[in-house]
Design a protein around this motif. Structure first.
Motif, PDB file in Angstrom:
ATOM      1  N   ARG A 185      18.124 -11.657   3.498  1.00 45.61           N
ATOM      2  CA  ARG A 185      19.494 -12.165   3.471  1.00 45.61           C
ATOM      3  C   ARG A 185      20.376 -11.171   4.171  1.00 45.61           C
ATOM      4  N   TYR A 186      21.195 -11.672   5.052  1.00 50.81           N
ATOM      5  CA  TYR A 186      22.067 -10.794   5.813  1.00 50.81           C
ATOM      6  C   TYR A 186      23.508 -11.100   5.443  1.00 50.81           C
ATOM      7  N   ASP A 187      24.238 -10.035   5.154  1.00 52.22           N
ATOM      8  CA  ASP A 187      25.636 -10.193   4.821  1.00 52.22           C
ATOM      9  C   ASP A 187      26.470  -9.718   6.007  1.00 52.22           C
ATOM     10  N   GLY A 188      27.121 -10.643   6.666  1.00 49.96           N
ATOM     11  CA  GLY A 188      27.890 -10.329   7.869  1.00 49.96           C
ATOM     12  C   GLY A 188      29.022  -9.359   7.605  1.00 49.96           C
ATOM     13  N   ALA A 189      29.536  -9.377   6.398  1.00 46.37           N
ATOM     14  CA  ALA A 189      30.681  -8.531   6.086  1.00 46.37           C
ATOM     15  C   ALA A 189      30.303  -7.053   6.029  1.00 46.37           C
ATOM     16  N   SER A 190      29.156  -6.764   5.438  1.00 47.84           N
ATOM     17  CA  SER A 190      28.782  -5.364   5.254  1.00 47.84           C
ATOM     18  C   SER A 190      27.734  -4.910   6.258  1.00 47.84           C
ATOM     19  N   GLY A 191      27.148  -5.856   6.987  1.00 43.03           N
ATOM     20  CA  GLY A 191      26.063  -5.497   7.902  1.00 43.03           C
ATOM     21  C   GLY A 191      24.798  -5.148   7.157  1.00 43.03           C
ATOM     22  N   ARG A 192      24.715  -5.565   5.892  1.00 41.58           N
ATOM     23  CA  ARG A 192      23.556  -5.221   5.072  1.00 41.58           C
ATOM     24  C   ARG A 192      22.546  -6.366   5.008  1.00 41.58           C
ATOM     25  N   LEU A 193      21.307  -5.965   5.099  1.00 41.09           N
ATOM     26  CA  LEU A 193      20.218  -6.925   5.076  1.00 41.09           C
ATOM     27  C   LEU A 193      19.448  -6.697   3.785  1.00 41.09           C
ATOM     28  N   GLN A 194      19.341  -7.754   2.988  1.00 41.29           N
ATOM     29  CA  GLN A 194      18.639  -7.634   1.709  1.00 41.29           C
ATOM     30  C   GLN A 194      17.257  -8.254   1.845  1.00 41.29           C
ATOM     31  N   PHE A 208       6.250 -11.233 -11.161  1.00 40.54           N
ATOM     32  CA  PHE A 208       7.393 -11.261 -12.046  1.00 40.54           C
ATOM     33  C   PHE A 208       8.491 -10.345 -11.533  1.00 40.54           C
ATOM     34  N   ALA A 209       8.049  -9.164 -11.046  1.00 36.82           N
ATOM     35  CA  ALA A 209       9.010  -8.166 -10.595  1.00 36.82           C
ATOM     36  C   ALA A 209       9.881  -8.695  -9.471  1.00 36.82           C
ATOM     37  N   SER A 210       9.246  -9.374  -8.513  1.00 33.88           N
ATOM     38  CA  SER A 210      10.067  -9.794  -7.388  1.00 33.88           C
ATOM     39  C   SER A 210      11.004 -10.928  -7.775  1.00 33.88           C
ATOM     40  N   ILE A 211      10.568 -11.748  -8.741  1.00 35.34           N
ATOM     41  CA  ILE A 211      11.497 -12.775  -9.232  1.00 35.34           C
ATOM     42  C   ILE A 211      12.694 -12.091  -9.887  1.00 35.34           C
ATOM     43  N   ALA A 212      12.383 -11.082 -10.677  1.00 36.96           N
ATOM     44  CA  ALA A 212      13.455 -10.365 -11.356  1.00 36.96           C
ATOM     45  C   ALA A 212      14.413  -9.755 -10.340  1.00 36.96           C
ATOM     46  N   LEU A 213      13.854  -9.180  -9.273  1.00 39.10           N
ATOM     47  CA  LEU A 213      14.699  -8.574  -8.256  1.00 39.10           C
ATOM     48  C   LEU A 213      15.578  -9.615  -7.584  1.00 39.10           C
ATOM     49  N   LEU A 214      14.982 -10.784  -7.340  1.00 37.13           N
ATOM     50  CA  LEU A 214      15.748 -11.855  -6.718  1.00 37.13           C
ATOM     51  C   LEU A 214      16.925 -12.235  -7.590  1.00 37.13           C
ATOM     52  N   VAL A 215      16.649 -12.334  -8.893  1.00 38.66           N
ATOM     53  CA  VAL A 215      17.703 -12.734  -9.822  1.00 38.66           C
ATOM     54  C   VAL A 215      18.794 -11.668  -9.836  1.00 38.66           C
ATOM     55  N   THR A 216      18.362 -10.401  -9.912  1.00 39.41           N
ATOM     56  CA  THR A 216      19.330  -9.307  -9.888  1.00 39.41           C
ATOM     57  C   THR A 216      20.179  -9.383  -8.627  1.00 39.41           C
ATOM     58  N   TYR A 217      19.447  -9.611  -7.533  1.00 38.72           N
ATOM     59  CA  TYR A 217      20.144  -9.672  -6.264  1.00 38.72           C
ATOM     60  C   TYR A 217      21.174 -10.799  -6.281  1.00 38.72           C
ATOM     61  N   ALA A 218      20.746 -11.953  -6.759  1.00 38.34           N
ATOM     62  CA  ALA A 218      21.631 -13.114  -6.733  1.00 38.34           C
ATOM     63  C   ALA A 218      22.923 -12.824  -7.477  1.00 38.34           C
ATOM     64  N   SER A 219      22.816 -12.121  -8.579  1.00 40.44           N
ATOM     65  CA  SER A 219      24.034 -11.854  -9.335  1.00 40.44           C
ATOM     66  C   SER A 219      24.860 -10.750  -8.681  1.00 40.44           C
ATOM     67  N   LEU A 220      24.191  -9.800  -8.069  1.00 41.27           N
ATOM     68  CA  LEU A 220      24.922  -8.730  -7.388  1.00 41.27           C
ATOM     69  C   LEU A 220      25.638  -9.228  -6.139  1.00 41.27           C
ATOM     70  N   SER A 230      12.387  -4.676  -3.700  1.00 47.91           N
ATOM     71  CA  SER A 230      13.391  -5.180  -2.794  1.00 47.91           C
ATOM     72  C   SER A 230      14.250  -4.019  -2.342  1.00 47.91           C
ATOM     73  N   ASP A 231      14.677  -4.048  -1.111  1.00 47.08           N
ATOM     74  CA  ASP A 231      15.526  -2.971  -0.639  1.00 47.08           C
ATOM     75  C   ASP A 231      16.415  -3.508   0.470  1.00 47.08           C
ATOM     76  N   THR A 232      17.409  -2.747   0.819  1.00 42.80           N
ATOM     77  CA  THR A 232      18.254  -3.180   1.920  1.00 42.80           C
ATOM     78  C   THR A 232      18.024  -2.263   3.105  1.00 42.80           C
ATOM     79  N   ILE A 233      18.183  -2.833   4.271  1.00 38.37           N
ATOM     80  CA  ILE A 233      18.104  -2.077   5.506  1.00 38.37           C
ATOM     81  C   ILE A 233      19.436  -2.265   6.188  1.00 38.37           C
ATOM     82  N   GLU A 234      20.018  -1.181   6.621  1.00 35.94           N
ATOM     83  CA  GLU A 234      21.307  -1.315   7.271  1.00 35.94           C
ATOM     84  C   GLU A 234      21.093  -1.565   8.762  1.00 35.94           C
ATOM     85  N   VAL A 235      21.622  -2.671   9.234  1.00 36.58           N
ATOM     86  CA  VAL A 235      21.496  -3.006  10.644  1.00 36.58           C
ATOM     87  C   VAL A 235      22.485  -2.131  11.423  1.00 36.58           C
TER      88      VAL A 235
END
Lengths: 180, 246
Positions: free
Chosen positions: B153-162, B107-119, B199-204
């Motif tokens: 998930r990688y965001d090219g704009a921020s260089g952040r990996l989710q 349940f937790a990881s689903i919740a994190l995914l949802v949070t992530y999706a909205s963020l 869930s966490d992000t790693i900065e590339v």
């Protein structure tokens, strides 16, 4: 052949599904592995088929190779030997086990050889030298060419059960020497 | 009842069988039986490994070398890369949509995914590195048997990996290390250790961002606690996934 460290690194990358590393690994080690197939199978066309299969296995198993443990080249040669020996055995099924009556208790050192076994040295080559040359030769051709007990017996002109006893006694001696 | 003599004999018998297997003198049916035993009997497997190391270090040199004919590699490549259905499966969304995986999700990881999706819709930033500005990339990583999975998930704009580990089941205290495997064939780059839960992000690192692109892969390996001591992968690869456009 490339160094063992380089091979280990390439296998590590192949485990991460790196195709460039796979190509490099092939060009680095295929001559060695092809020589293994040829020596055991003694047939070029079958050796080419075997080599294909071996590299497919290397691709599939590379992620299970732990570079910290064993020699990387040895790991690859073992895959090549095992596959070639499987093919060889499937080609000519041997009913070898039928008359296998050796008792483990009969495999103690030969009285005349027992005295020679006391030397120092834990490396395999020095332990091989402690064996009677004939028997060391049989161990070597079994490993290198993938011969069966029957074929070894014919080559050395001794009965099958004698060959079996020779080789098993040699294995126990090698183990004892290496563990010393 | 097992007397010391008997167990000594059993040990010798096992040593012999392991040695005969490595020598290669056994018939096919016995070879198969030995291989079954290697899988389920660790002590016996260690004996086989030992023989393998001992004999190969002395005798492998006997083989010499012989270059295989041209054309063999092309056939291998065809088999290996056609057989490697992993990428194709990902492209069809097979892994991500698999029922087994969703059943395993907490349940937790689903919740994190949802949070992530909205963020994530709120993520903004200027272009950094080689990826197209604002480009989003995703890789779904899964090992054989789906013991655990990860979505990156990688965001090219921020260089952040989710990253969202899903259904992680690592028993011992070990670390999961994330690798970037460049498509160019350069060596894998460690991106650091994964968080143990959630869930966490790693900065590339900025210098590596241009390598996060279509055709490269993310992979996760099981390493000693704290990560690989050598900087190269030392443990088994648990998951690997190609990077593609989101």
């Amino acid at each position: 052949m490339v160094s063992d460290r380089e091979i280990a690194e390439l296998i590590g990358r192949v485990g991460l599904r790196d195709r460039t590393a796979f190509t490099k690994l092939y060009s680095g080690v295929s001559p060695k592995l092809f020589a293994v197939c040829l020596r055991i199978l003694k047939d070029r066309a079958e050796s080419e088929d075997a080599l294909q299969e071996i590299f497919v296995r290397i691709w599939q198993r590379a992620d299970r190779f732990a570079p910290s443990g064993t020699s990387a080249a040895g790991w690859l040669v073992a895959i090549a030997r095992n596959h070639s020996i499987d093919r060889l055995r499937a080609r000519r099924p041997v009913t070898d086990a039928l008359e296998d009556r050796t008792d483990i208790a009969d495999l103690g050192p030969d009285p005349e050889e027992a005295s020679v076994m006391r030397g120092e040295g834990r490396r395999i080559d020095s332990c091989m030298q402690e064996l009677d040359p004939d028997r060391a030769g049989a161990v070597k051709s079994a490993y290198v060419e993938g011969l069966t007990y029957q074929e070894l017996a014919e080559r050395h002109g001794v009965p099958l059960n004698t060959m079996r006893t020779w080789l098993r006694r040699s294995l126990l001696k090698l183990r004892e020497c290496l563990d010393r | 009842m097992t007397t010391p003599d008997q167990s000594e004999n059993d040990r010798s018998r096992d040593q012999l069988l392991a040695g005969e297997y490595v020598l290669g003198v056994l018939p096919l049916d016995q070879r198969r039986r030995v291989e079954d035993r290697i899988v389920r009997d660790a002590a016996f497997a260690a004996m086989v490994m030992r023989w393998q190391d001992n004999l190969s270090s002395d005798l492998d040199a006997e083989y010499g070398e012989e270059r295989p004919p041209k054309g063999v590699y092309a056939r291998i490549e065809k088999r290996v890369f056609a057989q490697n259905g992993f990428g194709n499966e990902l492209a069809r969304g097979g892994w991500w949509n698999s029922l087994l995986l969703w059943r395993g999700l907490s349940f937790a990881s689903i919740a994190l995914l949802v949070t992530y999706a909205s963020l994530s819709t709120g993520w903004i930033g200027g272009p950094v590195g080689g990826s197209a500005p604002g480009k989003q990339l995703v890789a779904e990583m899964s090992g054989e048997g789906n013991a655990f999975g990860l979505r990156a998930r990688y965001d090219g704009a921020s260089g952040r990996l989710q990253l969202t580990p899903v259904a992680a089941t690592t028993a011992e205290r070990r670390s999961l290390e994330l690798w970037l495997v460049p498509g160019s064939g350069e060596e894998a780059i460690s991106l650091g250790i994964l968080p143990e839960s959630g869930s966490d992000t790693i900065e590339v690192p900025a210098g590596h961002r241009k390598r996060v692109e279509n055709g490269a892969s993310f992979a996760v390996s099981l390493e000693p606690l704290g990560g690989s001591p050598t900087g190269h992968r030392t443990g088994p690869v648990l998951a690997v996934g190609k990077i593609r456009d989101l």
